[in-house]
Design a protein around this motif. Structure first.
Motif, PDB file in Angstrom:
ATOM      1  N   ASN A 262      -2.708 -87.853 -51.161  1.00  0.00           N
ATOM      2  CA  ASN A 262      -3.257 -86.625 -50.751  1.00  0.00           C
ATOM      3  C   ASN A 262      -3.085 -86.181 -49.329  1.00  0.00           C
ATOM      4  OD1 ASN A 262      -5.045 -83.965 -51.703  1.00  0.00           O
ATOM      5  ND2 ASN A 262      -6.287 -84.986 -50.138  1.00  0.00           N
ATOM      6  N   PHE A 263      -3.634 -87.133 -48.418  1.00  0.00           N
ATOM      7  CA  PHE A 263      -3.740 -86.935 -47.048  1.00  0.00           C
ATOM      8  C   PHE A 263      -2.422 -86.956 -46.223  1.00  0.00           C
ATOM      9  CE2 PHE A 263      -8.209 -87.439 -48.221  1.00  0.00           C
ATOM     10  CZ  PHE A 263      -8.797 -86.011 -47.481  1.00  0.00           C
ATOM     11  N   ALA A 264      -1.521 -87.719 -47.062  1.00  0.00           N
ATOM     12  CA  ALA A 264      -0.064 -87.716 -46.404  1.00  0.00           C
ATOM     13  C   ALA A 264       0.628 -86.723 -46.525  1.00  0.00           C
ATOM     14  CB  ALA A 264       0.535 -89.032 -46.966  1.00  0.00           C
ATOM     15  N   ASP A 265       0.319 -85.857 -47.473  1.00  0.00           N
ATOM     16  CA  ASP A 265       0.949 -84.502 -47.726  1.00  0.00           C
ATOM     17  C   ASP A 265      -0.121 -83.422 -48.211  1.00  0.00           C
ATOM     18  OD1 ASP A 265       2.615 -82.416 -48.240  1.00  0.00           O
ATOM     19  OD2 ASP A 265       3.172 -83.079 -50.488  1.00  0.00           O
ATOM     20  N   PHE A 266      -0.867 -83.274 -47.151  1.00  0.00           N
ATOM     21  CA  PHE A 266      -2.239 -82.373 -46.973  1.00  0.00           C
ATOM     22  C   PHE A 266      -1.918 -80.845 -47.529  1.00  0.00           C
ATOM     23  CE2 PHE A 266      -6.356 -80.781 -45.372  1.00  0.00           C
ATOM     24  CZ  PHE A 266      -6.898 -81.416 -46.233  1.00  0.00           C
ATOM     25  N   LYS A 267      -2.469 -80.569 -48.385  1.00  0.00           N
ATOM     26  CA  LYS A 267      -2.096 -78.963 -48.472  1.00  0.00           C
ATOM     27  C   LYS A 267      -3.408 -78.260 -48.431  1.00  0.00           C
ATOM     28  CE  LYS A 267       1.781 -79.621 -51.761  1.00  0.00           C
ATOM     29  NZ  LYS A 267       1.900 -80.998 -51.301  1.00  0.00           N
ATOM     30  N   ASN A 268      -4.518 -78.718 -48.373  1.00  0.00           N
ATOM     31  CA  ASN A 268      -5.880 -77.890 -48.094  1.00  0.00           C
ATOM     32  C   ASN A 268      -6.141 -77.736 -46.646  1.00  0.00           C
ATOM     33  OD1 ASN A 268      -6.345 -79.943 -50.455  1.00  0.00           O
ATOM     34  ND2 ASN A 268      -7.093 -77.826 -50.708  1.00  0.00           N
ATOM     35  N   THR A 269      -5.186 -76.793 -46.017  1.00  0.00           N
ATOM     36  CA  THR A 269      -4.983 -76.463 -44.479  1.00  0.00           C
ATOM     37  C   THR A 269      -5.708 -75.104 -44.288  1.00  0.00           C
ATOM     38  OG1 THR A 269      -2.930 -75.373 -44.723  1.00  0.00           O
ATOM     39  CG2 THR A 269      -3.009 -77.756 -44.269  1.00  0.00           C
ATOM     40  N   VAL A 273      -9.941 -70.741 -51.165  1.00  0.00           N
ATOM     41  CA  VAL A 273      -9.895 -69.445 -51.773  1.00  0.00           C
ATOM     42  C   VAL A 273     -10.483 -69.617 -53.295  1.00  0.00           C
ATOM     43  CG1 VAL A 273      -8.746 -67.327 -52.530  1.00  0.00           C
ATOM     44  CG2 VAL A 273      -7.983 -68.574 -50.600  1.00  0.00           C
ATOM     45  N   LYS A 274     -11.479 -68.795 -53.562  1.00  0.00           N
ATOM     46  CA  LYS A 274     -12.168 -69.012 -54.697  1.00  0.00           C
ATOM     47  C   LYS A 274     -11.247 -68.620 -55.745  1.00  0.00           C
ATOM     48  CE  LYS A 274     -16.445 -67.766 -55.097  1.00  0.00           C
ATOM     49  NZ  LYS A 274     -17.700 -66.903 -55.305  1.00  0.00           N
ATOM     50  N   GLY A 275     -11.362 -69.464 -56.960  1.00  0.00           N
ATOM     51  CA  GLY A 275     -10.225 -69.563 -58.051  1.00  0.00           C
ATOM     52  C   GLY A 275      -9.211 -70.614 -57.755  1.00  0.00           C
ATOM     53  N   THR A 276      -9.149 -71.125 -56.346  1.00  0.00           N
ATOM     54  CA  THR A 276      -8.085 -72.351 -56.195  1.00  0.00           C
ATOM     55  C   THR A 276      -8.807 -73.571 -56.206  1.00  0.00           C
ATOM     56  OG1 THR A 276      -7.983 -71.890 -54.029  1.00  0.00           O
ATOM     57  CG2 THR A 276      -6.680 -70.666 -55.301  1.00  0.00           C
ATOM     58  N   GLU A 277     -10.190 -73.652 -56.493  1.00  0.00           N
ATOM     59  CA  GLU A 277     -10.753 -74.985 -56.076  1.00  0.00           C
ATOM     60  C   GLU A 277     -10.375 -75.981 -56.988  1.00  0.00           C
ATOM     61  OE1 GLU A 277     -13.833 -71.520 -56.306  1.00  0.00           O
ATOM     62  OE2 GLU A 277     -12.210 -72.400 -57.285  1.00  0.00           O
ATOM     63  N   THR A 278     -10.075 -77.319 -56.577  1.00  0.00           N
ATOM     64  CA  THR A 278      -9.694 -78.406 -57.249  1.00  0.00           C
ATOM     65  C   THR A 278     -10.806 -79.608 -56.910  1.00  0.00           C
ATOM     66  OG1 THR A 278      -8.335 -79.563 -55.598  1.00  0.00           O
ATOM     67  CG2 THR A 278      -7.246 -77.972 -57.133  1.00  0.00           C
ATOM     68  N   LEU A 279     -10.746 -80.598 -57.772  1.00  0.00           N
ATOM     69  CA  LEU A 279     -11.583 -81.807 -57.476  1.00  0.00           C
ATOM     70  C   LEU A 279     -11.372 -82.434 -56.147  1.00  0.00           C
ATOM     71  CD1 LEU A 279     -12.569 -83.257 -60.720  1.00  0.00           C
ATOM     72  CD2 LEU A 279     -14.025 -82.008 -59.391  1.00  0.00           C
ATOM     73  N   HIS A 280     -10.004 -82.296 -55.710  1.00  0.00           N
ATOM     74  CA  HIS A 280      -9.617 -82.780 -54.239  1.00  0.00           C
ATOM     75  C   HIS A 280      -9.614 -81.641 -53.448  1.00  0.00           C
ATOM     76  CE1 HIS A 280      -5.707 -81.541 -56.232  1.00  0.00           C
ATOM     77  NE2 HIS A 280      -5.695 -81.342 -55.166  1.00  0.00           N
ATOM     78  N   SER A 281     -10.474 -80.615 -53.221  1.00  0.00           N
ATOM     79  CA  SER A 281     -10.803 -79.786 -52.368  1.00  0.00           C
ATOM     80  C   SER A 281     -12.098 -79.842 -52.424  1.00  0.00           C
ATOM     81  CB  SER A 281     -10.377 -78.378 -52.537  1.00  0.00           C
ATOM     82  OG  SER A 281     -10.758 -77.761 -53.712  1.00  0.00           O
ATOM     83  N   HIS A 327     -17.110 -82.745 -42.040  1.00  0.00           N
ATOM     84  CA  HIS A 327     -16.151 -81.514 -42.583  1.00  0.00           C
ATOM     85  C   HIS A 327     -16.902 -80.531 -43.041  1.00  0.00           C
ATOM     86  CE1 HIS A 327     -15.742 -84.376 -45.600  1.00  0.00           C
ATOM     87  NE2 HIS A 327     -15.846 -83.458 -46.364  1.00  0.00           N
ATOM     88  N   SER A 328     -16.444 -79.343 -43.064  1.00  0.00           N
ATOM     89  CA  SER A 328     -17.194 -78.142 -43.718  1.00  0.00           C
ATOM     90  C   SER A 328     -16.920 -78.041 -45.219  1.00  0.00           C
ATOM     91  CB  SER A 328     -16.484 -76.872 -43.033  1.00  0.00           C
ATOM     92  OG  SER A 328     -15.297 -76.688 -43.482  1.00  0.00           O
ATOM     93  N   CYS A 329     -17.739 -77.628 -46.035  1.00  0.00           N
ATOM     94  CA  CYS A 329     -17.527 -77.721 -47.452  1.00  0.00           C
ATOM     95  C   CYS A 329     -18.601 -77.001 -48.054  1.00  0.00           C
ATOM     96  CB  CYS A 329     -17.256 -79.038 -48.139  1.00  0.00           C
ATOM     97  SG  CYS A 329     -18.757 -80.114 -47.337  1.00  0.00           S
ATOM     98  N   ASP A 330     -18.243 -75.647 -48.516  1.00  0.00           N
ATOM     99  CA  ASP A 330     -19.515 -75.022 -49.099  1.00  0.00           C
ATOM    100  C   ASP A 330     -19.005 -74.181 -50.579  1.00  0.00           C
ATOM    101  OD1 ASP A 330     -17.790 -72.833 -48.067  1.00  0.00           O
ATOM    102  OD2 ASP A 330     -19.025 -72.539 -46.358  1.00  0.00           O
ATOM    103  N   GLU A 331     -18.496 -74.853 -51.525  1.00  0.00           N
ATOM    104  CA  GLU A 331     -18.840 -76.149 -51.939  1.00  0.00           C
ATOM    105  C   GLU A 331     -17.259 -76.862 -51.765  1.00  0.00           C
ATOM    106  OE1 GLU A 331     -20.611 -78.786 -55.212  1.00  0.00           O
ATOM    107  OE2 GLU A 331     -21.370 -77.189 -53.966  1.00  0.00           O
ATOM    108  N   HIS A 332     -16.214 -76.314 -51.273  1.00  0.00           N
ATOM    109  CA  HIS A 332     -14.961 -76.877 -51.107  1.00  0.00           C
ATOM    110  C   HIS A 332     -14.675 -76.644 -49.732  1.00  0.00           C
ATOM    111  CE1 HIS A 332     -13.826 -77.487 -55.407  1.00  0.00           C
ATOM    112  NE2 HIS A 332     -15.082 -76.828 -55.773  1.00  0.00           N
ATOM    113  N   LEU A 333     -13.523 -77.647 -49.298  1.00  0.00           N
ATOM    114  CA  LEU A 333     -13.214 -77.367 -47.852  1.00  0.00           C
ATOM    115  C   LEU A 333     -13.323 -75.774 -47.374  1.00  0.00           C
ATOM    116  CD1 LEU A 333     -10.617 -80.198 -47.874  1.00  0.00           C
ATOM    117  CD2 LEU A 333     -12.462 -80.431 -47.293  1.00  0.00           C
TER     118      LEU A 333
END
Length: 689
Positions: A262-269, A273-281, A327-333
């Motif tokens: 996940n961190f080698a190809d990090f996409k949560n840059t 955005v609400k509606g795109t949350e995942t358990l890895h964000s 890191h920030s997270c309210d609830e997600h990154l």
């Protein structure tokens, strides 16, 4: 008639004198003798844990340090007071009135039966045994006894499926995650008590899980938090040598989310955005992930697993890093903006991840980050009596109120101080922060010595060298002061190494042993001292705490000194909005202006900043009793105003303002409830927009 009272008076006086003499003797035992030629001070008796230190056994790869059994480290000074405040607040009373604990399925009740009971115990167990608090220990035993005595014949633990608040918990795969927490609880309890029933319970449970894992695989939370169970499996294997524990660890790994990839190809840059949350964000999952690759490296031996924590922090810091080290997270990154929130669960889980990663990897920079989080992000989101907490804290937090804010997906009460703002996970999980920090200050080294991982007033007892019992008393007001005094009390003279972490920011640090300077003290390293220690030997560490200015969002500036971050001290108006005191919900409104740009030369901050020291207060972290204050200068920025209840977008530095220069007071971030921490820098007088 007049003769009656006199004997009672003489007896009372004698008792008082005896009490005073005993008290003075006890105090003297902890005060190292400083006069040349005087007799050695009396030895301090080691308060050893009933269990031993265990190292990774083959085929596991070797951990660098080993955490000491719970109970080996006792807090002193301000840290003890902080833990006492916690015990007197929500942590010591929450189970008496909060339905999710009072009626928990983990003690046979009909209430919440998933993660909240285990979460609560994960902090209560180390709090109880670190303080040796009989009242809290009795609470712990109530919960642990129920779990031990109600293990099913097939090995299952916990409440019946489908019971309690979370009615969706109807299959075994839903129980894997809360059971992972309870296993951590049981390992700590066994270390503190030596209870012989814990290891057989764990072996039976793991056999049960191994049989079911194919038909009830890891999913959702367990799939992302699987390393928490691997920690317990390694703990068990090191004590029993039962290879089935490592077989189960490998089976979990096959079903688990791949955090390294996940961190080698990090996409949560970007901010999620609400509606795109995942358990890895999810912010807390990322905090737990900090330790995952290091934990797994002990099984895999893959060098990329050992190095993965650096890639993780490179990504999290670059895209979501906050000045507090988390890191920030309210609830997600949520990005780099200092008005985005950081969840309290994320803070305590990041601390635990760093504590475990330090033991495995032995990298001193992880200790620097652990201290930054612990001394800043941990105390800040608590009401200073620890009867209320925030779900989300902000680095720039100028109003705490029930209001829709620019969170990724958290609710309008997320930054008020209360019993259960936004969601109750932090209400149950916040308790582990201070106790686990205290219990990881010292660890064992493979050379038969001890290592100081982080610094705070404490006392550690352990066996070193060839079994010699030793106690080291740490007297310090660190992080508020730069001096640390260690007094070594071996039961008999003994040769063993001490390794002392020298923070990366501590250029010019000095260490003396019995007044003699140590050579080659290097910032960002573990400095090793090996000698034959005598009772009363004294080590003194001095870490220069120079003022530091760092750049953050929109080129804003933050002020640091040692491990502490400093924030603008704002007047606070606390308003009870609901609930019942002391565990009520509170808004906090500012009574003083906050929208300042700092007048500062970042290259020479000492020219515009003056540090003032005062005694460490009670409580240690509060605006009124802040042990440090920095006098600074600033100018108001009128166009910087509230937006949706938060400080508006941070003006890009340098900021042109014609407002007059004013005196400002900065105090440690952890002492504040309202604050500005990332400031715009004021442009020179006369500069044009």
């Amino acid at each position: 008639m007049n003769k009656g009272p006199k004997p009672r008076l003489r007896i009372t006086t004698a008792r008082i004198l005896i009490f005073i003499l005993l008290a003075l003797s006890a105090i003297a035992a902890y005060i190292p003798c400083q006069s040349e030629g005087s007799a050695s001070p009396p030895a301090v008796k080691a308060a050893l844990s009933p269990t031993a230190v265990y190292w990774n056994r083959s085929p596991l790869y070797p951990n660098t340090f080993a955490p000491l059994p719970l109970g080996s480290i006792k807090p002193r000074g301000w840290l003890k007071r902080q833990l006492e405040i916690q015990a007197s607040g929500l942590s010591g009373h929450l189970d008496e009135f909060w339905p999710d604990l009072r009626d928990s399925g983990w003690i046979g009740g009909s209430g919440e039966s998933w993660e909240r009971g285990p979460y609560f115990l994960d902090g209560l167990v180390p709090l109880a045994y670190t303080l040796d608090d009989p009242r809290l220990i009795a609470k712990v035993k109530k919960w642990v006894e129920w779990t031990i005595q109600h293990q099913r014949a097939d090995g299952r633990i916990g409440a019946e499926l489908g019971r309690g608040q979370y009615r969706t918990v109807r299959q075994e795969s839903d129980t894997w995650w809360p059971n992972m927490i309870m296993l951590k609880v049981l390992t700590q309890y066994q270390e503190a008590t030596g209870d012989p029933r814990v290891i057989p319970l764990m072996e039976k449970y793991f056999d049960y899980q191994a049989k079911l894992l194919g038909q009830a695989p890891l999913r959702e939370w367990a799939e992302h938090r699987w390393a928490d169970e691997v920690l317990s499996l390694i703990w068990l294997y090191n004590r029993t040598g039962n290879a089935k524990a490592l077989e189960l660890a490998r089976a979990l790994h096959k079903q688990a989310f791949d955090w390294k990839a996940n961190f080698a190809d990090f996409k949560n840059t970007q901010k999620t955005v609400k509606g795109t949350e995942t358990l890895h964000s999810h912010g807390v999952n990322n905090a737990m992930a900090i330790k995952t690759s290091a934990v797994w490296w002990q099984v895999s031996g893959d060098p990329t697993d050992r190095q993965a924590i650096h890639q993780l922090y490179d990504r999290l810091d670059h895209y979501h890093g906050q000045v507090t080290g988390v890191h920030s997270c309210d609830e997600h990154l949520a990005g780099l903006d200092p008005t985005q929130g950081t969840e309290l669960c994320t803070v305590v889980e990041a601390m635990y991840s760093l504590e475990e990663s330090l033991a495995i990897l032995g990298e001193p920079a992880l200790g620097d980050r652990l201290e930054r989080i612990s001394f800043n992000a941990l105390p800040a989101p608590f009401k200073k009596d620890m009867w209320a907490h925030q779900y989300d804290q902000q680095a720039n937090q100028v109003l705490c109120s029930v209001l829709e804010r620019n969170w990724t997906d958290n609710g309008p009460d997320s930054n008020i101080f209360g019993l259960e703002p936004n969601f109750g996970c932090c209400t149950s999980n916040m308790h582990q922060g201070w106790p686990k920090f205290a219990s990881h200050l010292w660890m064992a080294t493979r050379e038969g010595g001890l290592v100081a991982i982080a610094y705070a007033p404490s006392q550690v007892s352990a066996k070193v060298a060839k079994g010699t019992e030793v106690t080291i008393v740490e007297d310090t007001d660190y992080p508020f002061r730069n001096r640390i005094r260690l007094t070594v009390y071996p039961a008999s003279p003994a040769k063993f190494p001490l390794r002392l972490r020298v923070p990366g920011w501590a250029e010019g640090a000095t260490i003396t042993v019995q007044g003699q300077s140590e050579p080659a003290v290097k910032a960002g390293s573990f400095h090793s001292i090996e000698r034959k220690w005598q009772s009363g030997d004294v080590i003194e560490l001095t870490f220069p705490m120079n003022l530091q200015v760092t750049r953050w969002y929109h080129d804003g500036v933050a002020i640091g000194r040692g491990p502490l971050i400093f924030s603008l001290a704002l007047g606070e108006d606390w308003r009870q909005v609901r609930g019942e005191a002391p565990h009520a919900d509170w808004e906090v409104h500012p009574t003083t202006p906050w929208n300042y740009a700092l007048v500062i030369n970042p290259e020479k901050p000492e020219q515009s900043l003056a540090v003032e020291e005062s005694a460490v207060g009670d409580p240690p972290f509060s605006p009124e009793s802040a042990p440090l204050r920095i006098r600074a200068k600033g100018r108001r920025v009128p166009e910087w105003t509230l937006v949706k209840g938060s400080a508006g977008p941070l003006p890009v530095s340098p900021v042109v303002t014609s407002e007059p220069e004013e005196d400002l007071t900065l105090i440690p971030y952890g002492c504040t409830s309202l604050r500005v921490t990332i400031f715009p820098q004021a442009a020179p007088v006369g500069a044009k927009p």
